[in-house]
Design a protein around this motif. Structure first.
Motif, short mmCIF file in Angstrom:
data_model
loop_
_atom_site.label_atom_id
_atom_site.label_comp_id
_atom_site.label_asym_id
_atom_site.label_seq_id
_atom_site.Cartn_x
_atom_site.Cartn_y
_atom_site.Cartn_z
N SER A 15 0.85 -1.19 0.00
CA SER A 15 0.00 0.00 0.00
C SER A 15 0.89 1.24 0.00
O SER A 15 1.74 1.41 0.89
N SER A 44 -2.53 0.27 -9.13
CA SER A 44 -3.77 0.75 -8.52
C SER A 44 -4.98 0.50 -9.40
O SER A 44 -6.11 0.56 -8.93
N GLU A 47 -5.75 -2.87 -7.82
CA GLU A 47 -6.05 -2.70 -6.41
C GLU A 47 -5.71 -1.27 -6.04
O GLU A 47 -4.53 -0.89 -6.03
N GLY A 49 -4.55 2.15 -4.62
CA GLY A 49 -3.56 2.51 -3.61
C GLY A 49 -2.44 1.51 -3.45
O GLY A 49 -1.80 1.47 -2.39
N CYS A 50 -2.17 0.70 -4.49
CA CYS A 50 -1.12 -0.32 -4.38
C CYS A 50 -0.02 -0.10 -5.41
O CYS A 50 -0.28 0.34 -6.53
N GLY A 118 2.78 -2.65 5.53
CA GLY A 118 1.80 -2.29 4.52
C GLY A 118 1.74 -3.23 3.34
O GLY A 118 0.96 -3.00 2.41
N GLU A 120 0.81 -6.56 1.17
CA GLU A 120 -0.35 -7.44 1.11
C GLU A 120 0.03 -8.85 0.68
O GLU A 120 -0.58 -9.81 1.12
#
Length: 284
Positions: A15, A44, A47, A49-50, A118, A120
Motif C-alpha cells: 500500500s 492501482s 487494487e 492505492g497499491c 503495509g 499485502e
C-alpha cells in the motif's frame, strides 16, 4: 555437473501513494537480503492505492545436473530456503516450478506485513541465469518490421492462455509470464478473467514465421508438458491444450496455445469523380 548462476526476484505488493513511498516501505527488506530494486510499478488499476516493487538478488553459483535451462529441484530448493530464512516460523507455501524458474506466493497478511509494513502479498522467484531472463526494465521501442511481400506467406499470430488456481489476479499474472518466458522473451498480457478461485491470463506471444499448426507444436515443445491434447482447429485457428489432471488448489492448472494467420485487410477502393463517396455533397 555444471555450475549455474541463479537470481532471486522478490516482488512485493504494498500500500503506497507513490513510487517514493513504495521504495521506502521496502527499504528494510532490500537491506536485509542485500538486494536492489529493479522495478516499481503502479498497480492501482487492479487494487487501489497499491504499488508493486521488484527486488533482485544474485546468488552464488550452484552445481546442477541438468541442461542450461535450469534444474527444477535446485530452483525449487532455492525458493524454499529463501522463504524459510525470511519467515522461519510460518508454514511454507507450495512452490511451483516451470524451468527456468520456480516461484511461490506469500499471501498471509500477518506474515508478509512483518517483512514489509503495509505489504499485502509477496512473490518469490528463482531464475536460472543461463536461461532467457526477463529483465524487468522498460522495453525499448522496436523498429517497425518490414511488411512481408505479397508473394510471402503471412505471419502467424501465437497466443497463450494460462489457467491459474489463485485468489489474486496479480499472482496469476506473474506465474503466466513465467510460463510464457519459456517460449518468447517478451509477452503482452491481453486479458485477465477471474472466476471463483481460478484466474485465466491471456497473453499475446507475437508473430511467428511457421504455419499455425507448426507454431503451436513448437511452443508446446518449449513448455515441455506431456499429454497435450490432439491438435484441434477452430476455423482457421490451431489449438493445443494441456490440463493438470490432479487439479491442484494452487498454481497452474491448464494451458491453451492458439495460432492463426490474421485475415488480410480488405482493399480500400476510393470513389472516382463520377462515383462520389458518402461524404460528398449531393449532386443537383
Amino acid at each position: 555437473m555444471v555450475e549455474q548462476d541463479l537470481r532471486l526476484l522478490v516482488s512485493v505488493v504494498v500500500s503506497a501513494e507513490d513510487e517514493r513511498q513504495a521504495h521506502a516501505a521496502c527499504r528494510d527488506l532490500v537491506d536485509r537480503i542485500d538486494g536492489r530494486v529493479v522495478e516499481a510499478g503502479d498497480c492501482s488499476d487492479e487494487e487501489p492505492g497499491c504499488w508493486s516493487v521488484t527486488i533482485s538478488k544474485e546468488l552464488r553459483s550452484v552445481e546442477v545436473h541438468s541442461d542450461t535451462r535450469g534444474d527444477a529441484a535446485v530452483l525449487a530448493r532455492v525458493v524454499r530456503t529463501f522463504v524459510r530464512e525470511l519467515a522461519p516460523n510460518s508454514p511454507l507455501p507450495r512452490v511451483c516450478c516451470e524451468p527456468p524458474t520456480a516461484w511461490t506466493v506469500l499471501d498471509d497478511p500477518e506474515v508478509v506485513g512483518k517483512l514489509v509494513a503495509g505489504a499485502e502479498r509477496m512473490l518469490v522467484e528463482a531464475w536460472s541465469e543461463l536461461a532467457p531472463y526477463p529483465e524487468r526494465q522498460p522495453v525499448a521501442e522496436q523498429p517497425e518490421q518490414p511488411v512481408p511481400a505479397a508473394a510471402e506467406e503471412p505471419l502467424t499470430r501465437l497466443a497463450l492462455r494460462v489457467e491459474v488456481a489463485a485468489q489474486h489476479p496479480a499472482g496469476a499474472q506473474w506465474q503466466a509470464r513465467a510460463v510464457a518466458s519459456r517460449i518468447v522473451d517478451s509477452a503482452v498480457i491481453t486479458g485477465v478473467v477471474q472466476r471463483a478461485d481460478r484466474v485465466s491470463v491471456h497473453l499475446d506471444l507475437g508473430q511467428r514465421p511457421e504455419s499455425p499448426d507448426q507454431a503451436v507444436r513448437t511452443a508446446s515443445a518449449a513448455l515441455g508438458h506431456p499429454d497435450w491434447s490432439p491438435l484441434d482447429w477452430a476455423g482457421g485457428t490451431a489449438v493445443l491444450r494441456w490440463t493438470d489432471l490432479l487439479m491442484p488448489t494452487t498454481g497452474i492448472t491448464a494451458l491453451e496455445l492458439t495460432a492463426h494467420r490474421p485475415d488480410p485487410e480488405p482493399e480500400v477502393v476510393w470513389p472516382t469523380e463520377d462515383e462520389p463517396g458518402p461524404w460528398s455533397e449531393p449532386r443537383s
